[in-house]
Design a protein around this motif. Structure first.
Motif, PDB file in Angstrom:
ATOM      1  N   THR A  18       0.784  -0.974  -0.116  1.00 11.06           N
ATOM      2  CA  THR A  18      -0.011   0.120   0.091  1.00 11.06           C
ATOM      3  C   THR A  18       0.823   1.346  -0.013  1.00 11.06           C
ATOM      4  N   LEU A  74       0.269   5.247   0.389  1.00 13.93           N
ATOM      5  CA  LEU A  74      -0.424   6.390   0.945  1.00 13.93           C
ATOM      6  C   LEU A  74       0.206   7.766   0.797  1.00 13.93           C
ATOM      7  N   TYR A 113      -0.264  11.890   1.831  1.00 14.70           N
ATOM      8  CA  TYR A 113      -0.728  13.068   2.750  1.00 14.70           C
ATOM      9  C   TYR A 113      -0.172  14.343   2.442  1.00 14.70           C
ATOM     10  N   LEU A 156      -5.164  12.786   4.278  1.00 16.68           N
ATOM     11  CA  LEU A 156      -5.033  11.678   3.170  1.00 16.68           C
ATOM     12  C   LEU A 156      -5.494  12.326   2.112  1.00 16.68           C
ATOM     13  N   ALA A 166      -4.788   6.936  -1.795  1.00 19.09           N
ATOM     14  CA  ALA A 166      -4.503   5.610  -1.218  1.00 19.09           C
ATOM     15  C   ALA A 166      -4.133   4.576  -2.545  1.00 19.09           C
ATOM     16  N   PHE A 183       3.607  14.026   2.383  1.00 21.53           N
ATOM     17  CA  PHE A 183       4.463  12.825   2.884  1.00 21.53           C
ATOM     18  C   PHE A 183       3.898  11.780   2.211  1.00 21.53           C
TER      19      PHE A 183
END
Lengths: 113, 110
Positions: free
Chosen positions: B31, B33, B35, B45, B48, B88
């Motif tokens: 996964t 992600l 941010y 968020l 994803a 991030f």
């Protein structure tokens, strides 16, 4: 409701004080987290609660004491902190314990004097 | 351990320009992600990604999950002043932990 709410937004405390940070979510998430973030750094994991039980403690000093009264609430009790503990404390939650798609609160800016 | 190397560390661009940043790891992630964090706020968020090769958009943002599963890219098209912040990347480490990249600080000159 996709919010994680943290209170207070700002906190100044002395090294002998006892204070608590609070976090609340109503998304039905079963995992909740505390992170610490210093300036210009990424968040660092402190604690993980899964189904209201403490599942991870990243070797955090005992002057930080987490508590999960129910599935929607997460507290962080603070006692005898040091100035170097000053940071942004972030609460997060995720649907399960798989740590994917964690949603963060706005944080509590803590200053220890 | 699973470290995420994010680059560039900072970007200074003109409004209207496109932005690209990436995240790499020596380990495979299942996964990715992305941010965004604004001053005094928590990370929000953005996107994803769950599948190698996946390309996902959110408005002017597009992120891709690298085929090797060891990298991910985030692009922002036609940047505007409200895009300012720190971006991030993050991925799961173990069952209940997220590891974050060091962040890319985006500054936009109007």
């Amino acid at each position: 409701d996709t919010e994680v709410t943290q209170t207070p937004k700002h906190l100044v405390m002395g090294m002998t004080n006892k204070k608590s940070l609070k976090c609340e979510q109503h998304m039905g998430h079963r995992a909740m987290y505390w992170y610490k973030q210093k300036a210009k750094k990424p968040p660092e994991l402190m604690f993980v609660y899964s189904y209201e039980k403490l599942s991870i403690n990243e070797s955090v000093p005992s002057r930080f004491s987490p508590e999960c009264p129910n599935s929607s609430l997460l507290n962080l009790h603070l006692h005898a902190l040091q100035p170097e503990d000053s940071a942004l404390y972030l609460c997060a939650s995720s649907q399960g314990s798989g740590a994917t798609e964690a949603f963060f609160g706005q944080g509590t800016r803590l200053t220890v004097v | 351990g699973q470290q995420l190397n994010q680059s560039p560390q900072s970007m200074f661009i003109q409004e209207g320009e496109d932005v690209s940043m990436n995240c790499t790891s020596s380990s495979i992630f299942n996964t990715w992600l992305w941010y965004k964090q604004e001053p005094g706020e928590g990370p929000v968020l953005l996107i994803a990604l769950y599948k190698a090769g996946e390309l996902t958009s959110n408005g002017r943002l597009t992120a891709q999950f690298g085929i090797t599963r060891k990298d991910s890219f985030l692009n922002i098209s036609a940047s505007i002043p409200s895009d300012v912040g720190i971006y991030f990347c993050a991925g799961p480490r173990g069952a209940q932990k997220l590891v974050f990249g060091q962040g890319t600080r985006l500054t936009i000159n109007p």
